[in-house]
Design a protein around this motif. Structure first.
Motif, PDB file in Angstrom:
ATOM      1  N   TYR A 196       9.601  14.562 -48.420  1.00  0.00           N
ATOM      2  CA  TYR A 196       9.224  13.403 -49.218  1.00  0.00           C
ATOM      3  C   TYR A 196      10.389  12.706 -49.913  1.00  0.00           C
ATOM      4  O   TYR A 196      10.307  11.517 -50.199  1.00  0.00           O
ATOM      5  CB  TYR A 196       8.167  13.802 -50.250  1.00  0.00           C
ATOM      6  N   LEU A 197      11.460  13.436 -50.197  1.00  0.00           N
ATOM      7  CA  LEU A 197      12.569  12.841 -50.940  1.00  0.00           C
ATOM      8  C   LEU A 197      13.853  12.697 -50.126  1.00  0.00           C
ATOM      9  O   LEU A 197      14.822  12.148 -50.620  1.00  0.00           O
ATOM     10  CB  LEU A 197      12.860  13.678 -52.191  1.00  0.00           C
ATOM     11  N   GLY A 198      13.888  13.222 -48.920  1.00  0.00           N
ATOM     12  CA  GLY A 198      15.074  13.097 -48.077  1.00  0.00           C
ATOM     13  C   GLY A 198      15.670  14.444 -47.743  1.00  0.00           C
ATOM     14  O   GLY A 198      15.510  15.423 -48.486  1.00  0.00           O
ATOM     15  N   PRO A 199      16.383  14.491 -46.607  1.00  0.00           N
ATOM     16  CA  PRO A 199      16.897  15.760 -46.096  1.00  0.00           C
ATOM     17  C   PRO A 199      17.880  16.476 -47.019  1.00  0.00           C
ATOM     18  O   PRO A 199      17.981  17.691 -46.970  1.00  0.00           O
ATOM     19  CB  PRO A 199      17.582  15.385 -44.782  1.00  0.00           C
ATOM     20  N   MET A 200      18.572  15.749 -47.851  1.00  0.00           N
ATOM     21  CA  MET A 200      19.549  16.406 -48.733  1.00  0.00           C
ATOM     22  C   MET A 200      18.870  17.374 -49.695  1.00  0.00           C
ATOM     23  O   MET A 200      19.481  18.335 -50.144  1.00  0.00           O
ATOM     24  CB  MET A 200      20.351  15.368 -49.522  1.00  0.00           C
ATOM     25  N   GLY A 237      16.728  19.456 -48.949  1.00  0.00           N
ATOM     26  CA  GLY A 237      16.525  20.709 -48.249  1.00  0.00           C
ATOM     27  C   GLY A 237      17.535  21.769 -48.634  1.00  0.00           C
ATOM     28  O   GLY A 237      17.274  22.964 -48.522  1.00  0.00           O
ATOM     29  N   MET A 238      18.681  21.339 -49.114  1.00  0.00           N
ATOM     30  CA  MET A 238      19.717  22.289 -49.531  1.00  0.00           C
ATOM     31  C   MET A 238      19.258  23.127 -50.722  1.00  0.00           C
ATOM     32  O   MET A 238      19.756  24.229 -50.929  1.00  0.00           O
ATOM     33  CB  MET A 238      21.003  21.540 -49.885  1.00  0.00           C
ATOM     34  N   LEU A 239      18.313  22.614 -51.494  1.00  0.00           N
ATOM     35  CA  LEU A 239      17.827  23.365 -52.653  1.00  0.00           C
ATOM     36  C   LEU A 239      17.200  24.693 -52.256  1.00  0.00           C
ATOM     37  O   LEU A 239      17.211  25.649 -53.025  1.00  0.00           O
ATOM     38  CB  LEU A 239      16.808  22.540 -53.436  1.00  0.00           C
ATOM     39  N   SER A 240      16.638  24.746 -51.055  1.00  0.00           N
ATOM     40  CA  SER A 240      15.994  25.990 -50.630  1.00  0.00           C
ATOM     41  C   SER A 240      16.990  27.142 -50.551  1.00  0.00           C
ATOM     42  O   SER A 240      16.611  28.302 -50.662  1.00  0.00           O
ATOM     43  CB  SER A 240      15.281  25.799 -49.296  1.00  0.00           C
ATOM     44  N   LEU A 241      18.247  26.820 -50.377  1.00  0.00           N
ATOM     45  CA  LEU A 241      19.275  27.869 -50.350  1.00  0.00           C
ATOM     46  C   LEU A 241      19.367  28.595 -51.690  1.00  0.00           C
ATOM     47  O   LEU A 241      19.803  29.749 -51.744  1.00  0.00           O
ATOM     48  CB  LEU A 241      20.628  27.287 -49.972  1.00  0.00           C
ATOM     49  N   LEU A 242      18.949  27.920 -52.754  1.00  0.00           N
ATOM     50  CA  LEU A 242      18.981  28.545 -54.077  1.00  0.00           C
ATOM     51  C   LEU A 242      18.005  29.711 -54.196  1.00  0.00           C
ATOM     52  O   LEU A 242      18.127  30.525 -55.104  1.00  0.00           O
ATOM     53  CB  LEU A 242      18.658  27.508 -55.154  1.00  0.00           C
ATOM     54  N   LEU A 243      17.057  29.801 -53.280  1.00  0.00           N
ATOM     55  CA  LEU A 243      16.061  30.873 -53.347  1.00  0.00           C
ATOM     56  C   LEU A 243      16.509  32.155 -52.656  1.00  0.00           C
ATOM     57  O   LEU A 243      15.865  33.194 -52.819  1.00  0.00           O
ATOM     58  CB  LEU A 243      14.745  30.398 -52.728  1.00  0.00           C
ATOM     59  N   ILE A 244      17.585  32.106 -51.915  1.00  0.00           N
ATOM     60  CA  ILE A 244      18.039  33.299 -51.197  1.00  0.00           C
ATOM     61  C   ILE A 244      18.322  34.447 -52.163  1.00  0.00           C
ATOM     62  O   ILE A 244      17.830  35.566 -51.975  1.00  0.00           O
ATOM     63  CB  ILE A 244      19.275  32.982 -50.326  1.00  0.00           C
ATOM     64  N   TYR A 245      19.106  34.185 -53.181  1.00  0.00           N
ATOM     65  CA  TYR A 245      19.490  35.248 -54.110  1.00  0.00           C
ATOM     66  C   TYR A 245      18.277  35.834 -54.857  1.00  0.00           C
ATOM     67  O   TYR A 245      18.141  37.063 -54.937  1.00  0.00           O
ATOM     68  CB  TYR A 245      20.564  34.759 -55.076  1.00  0.00           C
ATOM     69  N   LEU A 300       8.729  13.931 -37.534  1.00  0.00           N
ATOM     70  CA  LEU A 300       8.271  15.235 -37.038  1.00  0.00           C
ATOM     71  C   LEU A 300       8.145  16.243 -38.171  1.00  0.00           C
ATOM     72  O   LEU A 300       7.209  17.047 -38.200  1.00  0.00           O
ATOM     73  CB  LEU A 300       9.215  15.761 -35.959  1.00  0.00           C
ATOM     74  N   ASN A 301       9.082  16.200 -39.098  1.00  0.00           N
ATOM     75  CA  ASN A 301       9.019  17.107 -40.251  1.00  0.00           C
ATOM     76  C   ASN A 301       7.757  16.860 -41.070  1.00  0.00           C
ATOM     77  O   ASN A 301       7.152  17.806 -41.577  1.00  0.00           O
ATOM     78  CB  ASN A 301      10.257  16.962 -41.122  1.00  0.00           C
ATOM     79  N   GLN A 302       7.363  15.605 -41.197  1.00  0.00           N
ATOM     80  CA  GLN A 302       6.130  15.293 -41.920  1.00  0.00           C
ATOM     81  C   GLN A 302       4.919  15.877 -41.203  1.00  0.00           C
ATOM     82  O   GLN A 302       4.015  16.415 -41.832  1.00  0.00           O
ATOM     83  CB  GLN A 302       5.961  13.784 -42.071  1.00  0.00           C
ATOM     84  N   ARG A 303       4.907  15.772 -39.890  1.00  0.00           N
ATOM     85  CA  ARG A 303       3.780  16.310 -39.111  1.00  0.00           C
ATOM     86  C   ARG A 303       3.717  17.831 -39.202  1.00  0.00           C
ATOM     87  O   ARG A 303       2.634  18.415 -39.173  1.00  0.00           O
ATOM     88  CB  ARG A 303       3.892  15.888 -37.655  1.00  0.00           C
TER      89      ARG A 303
END
Length: 170
Positions: free
Chosen positions: A37-41, A43-51, A124-127
């Protein structure tokens, strides 16, 4: 809660593990939807959940008297489950329109029209977003159940003393 999510040291009981997993599942759902909904950039926030995932799972493994490195097996399990879910349900969410978008995107990429390809990927990501969210939730439940069912070592082990009552740890 910060100790639960941001420290891999020590042990946690099953109820604290589930609390952490619920918080991480909600965050995962949010971080999965943000880039759509807000743009591909975003998506990098999900990396914050690894730790935090490492911390929660490692402490549960510690409580069972084993190494936190088993979190790698959890990640591999999540990868395998996601692939299976994608193969089983991907075409349902993609539909005929999605397949047409894929074909057009591949043709445009071959012609060097990268921007059209990126726009097609966003559609496609929306679908596929509902499948991505459902997959995240299902994977956390399945893998959480497996790891959550590990027996607590009733004595102190190399990772620390037996965790106290939840009111002492919260």
């Amino acid at each position: 809660m910060s100790n639960l999510l941001f420290s891999p040291q020590g042990r946690i009981l099953k109820n604290r593990f589930w609390q952490g997993l619920v918080v991480l599942t909600v965050a995962t759902v949010i971080f999965t939807a943000l880039p759509v909904y807000l743009g591909p950039m975003w998506g990098m926030l999900s990396l914050l959940l690894i730790y935090p995932y490492i911390c929660v799972y490692a402490k549960r493994f510690h409580d069972a008297g084993t190494t936190g490195w088993w979190v790698i097996a959890v990640w591999l399990g999540a990868l395998v489950l996601s692939m299976i879910e994608g193969m089983l349900f991907g075409s349902f969410f993609l539909g005929e329109e999605g397949r047409a978008i894929q074909e057009e995107a591949a043709e445009r990429l071959a012609q060097g029209e990268f921007q059209v390809f990126v726009e097609a990927q966003e559609r496609l990501n929306q679908r596929m977003l509902p499948l991505s969210i459902a997959s995240s939730i299902v994977n956390n439940v399945i893998l959480g159940y497996i790891v959550g069912m590990l027996k607590t070592q009733p004595v102190q082990n190399k990772h620390g003393p037996v965790p106290g009552e939840e009111w002492q740890d919260f």
